[in-house]
Motif scaffolding. Structure first.
Motif, PDB file in Angstrom:
ATOM      1  N   PRO A 184       0.124 -10.436  22.940  1.00 34.95           N
ATOM      2  CA  PRO A 184       0.983 -11.512  23.764  1.00 34.95           C
ATOM      3  C   PRO A 184       2.395 -11.176  23.027  1.00 34.95           C
ATOM      4  N   TYR A 185       2.363 -10.983  21.872  1.00 32.74           N
ATOM      5  CA  TYR A 185       3.663 -10.941  21.052  1.00 32.74           C
ATOM      6  C   TYR A 185       4.674  -9.546  21.474  1.00 32.74           C
ATOM      7  N   ASP A 217       7.158  -9.261  13.441  1.00 32.77           N
ATOM      8  CA  ASP A 217       7.268  -8.353  12.378  1.00 32.77           C
ATOM      9  C   ASP A 217       5.918  -7.853  11.861  1.00 32.77           C
ATOM     10  N   TRP A 218       5.008  -8.831  11.929  1.00 28.10           N
ATOM     11  CA  TRP A 218       3.466  -8.737  11.426  1.00 28.10           C
ATOM     12  C   TRP A 218       2.803  -7.688  12.506  1.00 28.10           C
ATOM     13  N   MET A 219       3.039  -7.919  13.780  1.00 27.96           N
ATOM     14  CA  MET A 219       2.523  -7.107  14.773  1.00 27.96           C
ATOM     15  C   MET A 219       3.292  -5.547  14.833  1.00 27.96           C
ATOM     16  N   LEU A 220       4.347  -5.325  14.478  1.00 26.70           N
ATOM     17  CA  LEU A 220       5.052  -4.185  14.208  1.00 26.70           C
ATOM     18  C   LEU A 220       4.204  -3.454  13.096  1.00 26.70           C
ATOM     19  N   ARG A 221       4.299  -4.106  12.288  1.00 23.97           N
ATOM     20  CA  ARG A 221       3.666  -3.473  10.879  1.00 23.97           C
ATOM     21  C   ARG A 221       2.184  -3.062  11.025  1.00 23.97           C
ATOM     22  N   LEU A 258      -2.137   3.825   5.151  1.00 22.34           N
ATOM     23  CA  LEU A 258      -1.205   3.074   5.391  1.00 22.34           C
ATOM     24  C   LEU A 258      -1.628   1.365   6.020  1.00 22.34           C
ATOM     25  N   ASP A 259      -1.384   0.429   5.192  1.00 26.14           N
ATOM     26  CA  ASP A 259      -1.613  -0.811   5.359  1.00 26.14           C
ATOM     27  C   ASP A 259      -0.403  -1.837   5.257  1.00 26.14           C
ATOM     28  N   TYR A 260       0.565  -1.586   6.056  1.00 23.52           N
ATOM     29  CA  TYR A 260       1.804  -2.628   5.801  1.00 23.52           C
ATOM     30  C   TYR A 260       1.417  -4.028   5.818  1.00 23.52           C
ATOM     31  N   ILE A 261       0.335  -4.444   6.504  1.00 27.31           N
ATOM     32  CA  ILE A 261      -0.160  -5.771   6.360  1.00 27.31           C
ATOM     33  C   ILE A 261      -0.425  -6.333   4.950  1.00 27.31           C
ATOM     34  N   ASN A 263      10.343   6.963   6.286  1.00 27.42           N
ATOM     35  CA  ASN A 263      11.560   6.948   7.321  1.00 27.42           C
ATOM     36  C   ASN A 263      11.046   6.161   8.410  1.00 27.42           C
ATOM     37  N   HIS A 264      10.373   5.225   8.419  1.00 28.11           N
ATOM     38  CA  HIS A 264       9.931   4.430   9.412  1.00 28.11           C
ATOM     39  C   HIS A 264      11.017   3.247   9.582  1.00 28.11           C
ATOM     40  N   ARG A 265      12.036   3.535  10.153  1.00 29.54           N
ATOM     41  CA  ARG A 265      13.164   2.696  10.268  1.00 29.54           C
ATOM     42  C   ARG A 265      13.065   1.262  11.249  1.00 29.54           C
ATOM     43  N   VAL A 266      12.134   1.293  12.043  1.00 25.38           N
ATOM     44  CA  VAL A 266      11.972   0.146  12.734  1.00 25.38           C
ATOM     45  C   VAL A 266      11.325  -0.727  11.755  1.00 25.38           C
ATOM     46  N   ILE A 267      10.462  -0.246  11.159  1.00 24.94           N
ATOM     47  CA  ILE A 267       9.493  -1.189  10.240  1.00 24.94           C
ATOM     48  C   ILE A 267      10.572  -1.487   9.305  1.00 24.94           C
TER      49      ILE A 267
END
Length: 659
Positions: free
Chosen positions: A58-59, A128-132, A153-156, A171-175
């Motif tokens: 939903p996010y 932001d959590w969902m994007l990561r 990779l675990d951005y969370i 180079n993950h600019r959105v993150i």
């Protein structure tokens, strides 16, 4: 029914079917170190509803993903507008008293603004959590992803702060920008809790006031109630250190008017009204008073004013060692009734029964004047704060004209009355006023007051002026309603937005909202080729994506992160477009390097090696072709024409597979 053939059996069940050994079985693999079997995964069914629906939390829905930053942008603009209005209008109007008695105003100002921005900060951090969370899968949907920026990779787990630095590396600019803005949301509550201030400001409004009194002689003045009450007040003022009563200040007495009923106001009201100025005109005698003892029970005090008006006061020195009083001064100035004549206050002390006691006399010739004034009064206490005369009051009335013709009562000497109550009030006033003066001298030290040149003069002028003014408030005004022009200068509580934290919070909200719209539109475009049907965070979801991928055979449950990185080094990961599974390809010839490093040759042979990288669709077609070649309905030992997809040998010897 034709016999079935097992792809992994060493021989076929039908004797007529040629032997189909393990050496002839072709494993679908795109690495020399492992084998994958995604070709065995059925193609997702396509029914009337299409492919299985892609998992879209939903996010990531447009109203949330784009609506949240738009809401933040609007809040930033609204806050800037609020700051501008706060500075322009001198704050915002609020209740003058805290309606929530159980909590303080400071708590309300810091708690509720924090609650206001809490949902916005929560929504943005969730986005932001969902994007990561989805970023590794987004990278694999592009293809050719290294292990470090995909399966490892675990951005969370990194959190938004560490995620910024890792995003810069890959180079993950959105993150990076999403994590940066999510980190800034932790400032929202602190800033929101400090932007509101309560200040007291002066508010001027032009209105009307209702006057309830007007100039005129009180018809009940002969009852002497006003005089007795005034004498009582000055005595209480001396004993209790009181100031002037309402509508009286420094000898001024104004017409009484009605104050606003709003008890929250604590400023002042200025009205254009009428007033009486009372002046005692007191002075010391022109010579030292003389004390003459007539007999043992009688003595005369003789004193003369600056106008050479002589006053003789008879006392009984045996009554008390300390005595005081007031007497009229006849035959001085215009002929008047003793009630309007000037008076002399006298004070006597003889502690040692001396023939030369301490004496003091003060002559007072009271006067009055009528004015049109601007009177300012405090709205809380009702006390006059200032009286500014505008011009003399010239309208004829029975104060400025007959019967008294602007000549004031001396307010301490009265004509004898046959009414005992009236006479009692007269006696009380006659003794009360000089008694208040003498009491004031006692409080400051009677001997020192007697020794000072103007000791009793200063005290008599102050107390007698107050007595005349309090009396004038009652006897020179009568009940009469009228409307007056009034100016309210009220001290009101106003709510202000502190510019510094307000501008910072508005900038963060506006900047996050502005960048957030583009970030989520870009992220949505990056996810357009991402096809995942279940939440990827569960163990079952991860297994479903990798169970047939094969590279898991390189890993052991007890591998730590360095071991995982070493084993997956050289692989490039991507999402299979047919099934959505996570697949891997060799980016470099790691097989030979691992042999040189002492890898188990038997294990490498068991896993098999692959020389050509084919898609799972091609491999599935080849496997189906092999099964069809051994099917009796196609003829024994007969083979279909080679598939154009199969450009390499269809079988491997046992020496190649190691089986």
């Amino acid at each position: 029914m034709p016999p079935t053939t097992s792809l992994f059996s060493s021989t076929a069940k039908s004797p007529a079917t040629p032997a189909f050994s393990v050496a002839e079985t072709r494993f679908s693999t795109s690495s020399k170190r492992y084998r994958e079997s995604t070709h065995l995964i059925p193609t997702p069914p396509i029914d009337k509803n299409g492919r299985p629906q892609r998992y879209d939390p939903p996010y990531f829905w447009i109203p949330v993903a784009v609506g949240t930053p738009l809401l933040m942008l609007c809040l930033g603009i609204a806050l800037e507008v609020g700051i501008e209005l706060s500075e322009k209008n001198g704050g915002f109007q609020v209740p003058q008293r805290n309606v929530f008695s159980i909590v303080s105003t400071q708590f309300l100002l810091s708690f509720f603004p924090g609650l206001f921005v809490l949902p916005v900060g929560y929504l943005w951090r969730s986005l932001d959590w969902m994007l990561r969370w989805f970023q590794p899968y987004v990278v694999m949907s592009w293809g050719n992803a290294t292990a470090e920026e995909s399966v490892l990779l675990d951005y969370i787990a990194l959190g938004p702060v560490k995620a910024m630095f890792r995003a810069l590396k890959y180079n993950h600019r959105v993150i990076f920008w999403s994590s940066f803005l999510a980190t800034s949301t932790y400032l929202y509550q602190s800033l929101a809790g400090s932007i509101f201030q309560i200040q007291t400001r002066s508010q001027i409004s032009y209105n009307t006031a209702q006057s309830v009194r007007a100039l005129g002689l009180d018809p009940d003045v002969a009852q002497l109630n006003a005089f007795a009450a005034a004498a009582g007040y000055v005595q209480a003022a001396v004993f209790n250190d009181l100031g002037d009563p309402p509508f009286v200040i420094n000898g001024w007495s104004t017409a009484q008017f009605v104050f606003p009923t709003d008890t929250g106001l604590n400023g002042s009201m200025t009205v254009n009204t009428t007033a009486v100025q009372s002046n005692p005109n007191c002075s010391d005698p022109n010579a030292t008073p003389q004390f003459t003892l007539v007999d043992t029970t009688s003595a005369v005090i003789t004193t003369s004013s600056v106008d050479n008006c002589i006053a003789n006061v008879t006392i009984d020195p045996t009554v008390s060692e300390q005595q005081y009083g007031v007497a009229n001064v006849p035959n001085c100035g215009p002929a008047r009734n003793e009630t309007f004549q000037q008076v002399v206050f006298w004070f006597y002390q003889n502690l040692n029964n001396s023939t030369s006691p301490q004496l003091a006399t003060v002559f007072c010739n009271p006067s009055m004047a009528l004015y049109q004034v601007m009177a300012s009064a405090d709205l809380l206490s009702g006390q006059l704060t200032n009286v500014t005369p505008l011009n003399e009051y010239t309208t004829p009335n029975n104060v400025s004209g007959a019967p008294i013709n602007s000549v004031p009562f001396n307010a301490v000497i009265f004509d004898p009355s046959t009414n005992p109550f009236v006479q009692a009030r007269a006696n009380g006033t006659h003794v009360g006023v000089p008694g208040a003066i003498f009491r004031s001298a006692l409080q400051d030290g009677l001997d020192s007051v007697f020794s000072l040149p103007n000791g009793f003069l200063d005290k008599t002028s102050t107390i007698y002026r107050q007595h005349l003014a309090v009396t004038a408030k009652s006897i020179y005004f009568v009940n009469q309603n009228s409307t007056l022009k009034a100016t309210e200068s009220s001290l009101v509580i106003r709510l202000f937005i502190d510019p510094l934290p307000g501008h910072v919070l508005a900038f963060l909200l506006f900047g996050s909202g502005f960048l957030g719209v583009f970030l989520h539109l870009i992220s949505r475009r990056q996810r357009r080729n991402l096809y995942i049907t279940a939440p990827p965070g569960t163990i079952a979801g991860a297994v479903a994506l990798t169970a047939r991928s094969g590279f898991g055979e390189l890993l052991f449950p007890y591998d730590d992160m360095p071991a995982l990185e070493k084993k997956l080094e050289g692989l490039r990961f991507y999402l299979d477009k047919r099934t959505g599974a996570i697949l891997a390809e060799d980016y470099e010839d790691t097989y030979e390097r691992e042999v040189a490093n002492g890898r188990d040759e038997a294990m490498i042979s068991l896993l098999g090696r692959r020389e050509v990288n084919l898609s799972s669709t091609q491999l599935a077609q080849e496997a189906a072709q092999e099964v069809a070649e051994s099917d009796p309905k196609y003829g024994y030992g007969q083979h279909l024409s080679p598939s154009p997809l199969s450009s390499r040998p269809l079988s491997r010897t046992s020496s190649e597979t190691g089986l």
